[in-house]
Design an enzyme around this catalytic site. Structure first.
Site, PDB file in Angstrom:
ATOM      1  N   CYS A  77       0.711  -1.155   0.131  1.00 41.67           N
ATOM      2  CA  CYS A  77       0.090  -0.066   0.116  1.00 41.67           C
ATOM      3  C   CYS A  77       0.882   1.220   0.117  1.00 41.67           C
ATOM      4  O   CYS A  77       0.476   2.196  -0.754  1.00 41.67           O
ATOM      5  CB  CYS A  77      -0.823  -0.029   1.286  1.00 41.67           C
ATOM      6  SG  CYS A  77      -0.265  -0.353   2.840  1.00 41.67           S
ATOM      7  N   ASP A 279      -7.534   5.523  -1.286  1.00 41.47           N
ATOM      8  CA  ASP A 279      -7.158   4.443  -0.580  1.00 41.47           C
ATOM      9  C   ASP A 279      -6.730   3.313  -1.609  1.00 41.47           C
ATOM     10  O   ASP A 279      -7.342   2.853  -2.433  1.00 41.47           O
ATOM     11  CB  ASP A 279      -8.418   4.056   0.243  1.00 41.47           C
ATOM     12  CG  ASP A 279      -8.221   2.977   1.084  1.00 41.47           C
ATOM     13  OD1 ASP A 279      -7.139   2.157   1.076  1.00 41.47           O
ATOM     14  OD2 ASP A 279      -9.148   2.569   1.857  1.00 41.47           O
ATOM     15  N   HIS A 281      -6.244   0.250  -0.891  1.00 45.12           N
ATOM     16  CA  HIS A 281      -6.551  -1.122  -0.483  1.00 45.12           C
ATOM     17  C   HIS A 281      -7.703  -1.830  -1.152  1.00 45.12           C
ATOM     18  O   HIS A 281      -9.029  -2.144  -0.452  1.00 45.12           O
ATOM     19  CB  HIS A 281      -6.810  -0.971   1.228  1.00 45.12           C
ATOM     20  CG  HIS A 281      -5.761  -0.511   1.918  1.00 45.12           C
ATOM     21  ND1 HIS A 281      -5.455   0.540   2.247  1.00 45.12           N
ATOM     22  CD2 HIS A 281      -4.672  -1.198   2.581  1.00 45.12           C
ATOM     23  CE1 HIS A 281      -4.339   0.784   2.839  1.00 45.12           C
ATOM     24  NE2 HIS A 281      -3.736  -0.435   2.932  1.00 45.12           N
TER      25      HIS A 281
END
EC number: 3.4.22.-
Length: 398
Positions: A77, A279, A281
């Site tokens: 990430c 994000d 993820h």
């Protein structure tokens, strides 16, 4: 596992599905140096957010190093956030901050070239393969989680092999940005002027940043400036909040890398005391170039609800990013820092004119003398020894 991953693939939501996620307020929203009035400019705001390149976990790419992982889910990430920050710098360099993306609309060839720099292939200069393997030189095993400082050091080294973009990447040390060192790195001088840069004039004061090397800088190498910071011990110190938010207002802003332990986000702006972030993820399938040489970019832009978190929930280890295409942009940034950051009693970072006398001499980074391409060079981790290990503080520890 396949069914779980596929559930999150290629999630696309139209803007109207999440307009109400933003509160009904007269407050300004700041996104990478641009302001939007939330009450009257929601569409423009969301269009600006969706135009940012969005890099997420991917799966089914070729194994890293030939025998390594074929997905970065669970560990990549921060690498993806570093890719997003760098991609924003490249967009500003080639297309400008005001460039906007529209779904299924033909884009400039430079946009496609930028996108191809980040594809998950070992021959792409900023791929997950290259970043993971360059991380070995920073003491990180392939598949190990990076902190913001590590990813900054990796980008600095990979940029040496990127002749198309030809960026100067400066990563600050000890919470200090040195104007003299940046000018030395970015100013492309004729041979006759080299002696002048070795003995720049000017006082140690940051306010005199326009003097010295800037007086004889006929050409400027575009600057990616990354400032790793620790803004507290276990949590962010509230005294830094205002200065941190000011950085998102600067025209040179590339946002910030950070998040929570082992959970990285790319912060692109703020509303009140809430940070807005992209994000990484979400796990999507590897995308490669098509037969016509272009990349299907539909999964590289986030049309989901932009996420927000209270700034006080941010882990204190972050890295700020700025892009200065021309020398005047850097001089303007120095002035803004002097005005908005250095006015605080407890400063978020320092800006000084001269290289500190107690530091080792500054040597602008140079591409190692090798006979192969950059991609081939870091295909073998054994060859990373030519790079000096950067051991600043590591960050975002559990």
């Amino acid at each position: 596992m396949e069914s779980v991953l596929s559930k999150y693939e290629n999630q696309i939501t139209i803007f109207t599905d999440y307009l109400e996620d933003f509160p009904d307020t007269d407050e300004l929203v700041w996104i990478l140096g641009k302001q939007h009035l939330l009450k009257t400019e929601k569409s423009k705001l969301l269009s600006d957010i969706s135009a940012r390149l969005w890099f997420t976990y991917r799966r089914k790419f070729s194994p890293i190093g030939g025998t390594g992982p074929s997905s970065d889910a669970g560990w990549g990430c921060m690498l993806r956030c570093g890719q997003m920050m760098l991609a924003q710098a490249l967009i500003c360099k080639h297309l400008g901050r005001d460039w906007n993306w529209e779904k299924q609309k033909e884009q400039p060839k430079e946009y496609q070239q930028i996108l191809q720099c980040f594809l998950d292939r070992k021959d792409c200069c900023y791929s997950i393969h290259q970043m993971a393997q360059m991380g070995v030189g920073e003491g990180k095993s392939i598949g190990e989680w990076f902190g913001p400082n590590t990813v900054a050091q990796v980008l600095k080294k990979l940029a040496l092999f990127d002749e198309w973009n030809s960026l100067a990447v400066y990563v600050s040390m000890d919470n200090t940005v040195v104007i003299e060192d940046i000018k030395k790195m970015c100013c492309i001088l004729p041979l006759s002027a080299n002696r002048a840069t070795e003995n720049p004039t000017g006082s140690p004061n940051a306010s005199n940043h326009s003097k010295g090397t800037s007086a004889c800088c006929p050409a400027w190498k575009p600057l990616l400036l990354i400032v790793p910071l620790r803004l507290g011990i276990n949590q962010i110190n509230p005294v830094y909040v205002d200065a941190f938010k000011e950085c998102f207002k600067m025209p040179q802003s590339l946002g910030a890398l950070g998040g929570k332990p082992n959970n990285a986000y790319y912060f692109i702006g703020f509303l009140g005391d809430e940070l807005i972030f992209l994000d990484p993820h979400t796990t999507q399938t590897f995308v490669d170039t098509e037969e016509n040489g272009t990349v299907d970019d539909q999964t590289f832009h986030c049309l989901q609800s932009p996420q927000r978190m209270n700034i006080l929930n941010l882990d204190p280890s972050v890295a700020l990013g700025f892009f200065c295409k021309e020398e005047k942009d850097f001089d303007s940034w120095c002035s803004l820092v002097q005005k908005e950051i250095l006015k605080e009693n407890l400063r978020m970072f320092e800006l000084v004119q001269k290289h500190p006398a107690h530091w080792p001499p500054f040597v602008p980074p140079a591409k190692p003398e090798v006979t192969t391409t950059g991609a081939e060079f870091i295909d073998s981790t054994e060859q990373l020894e030519e790079f000096e290990l950067e051991e600043d503080f590591e960050i975002l520890n559990v």
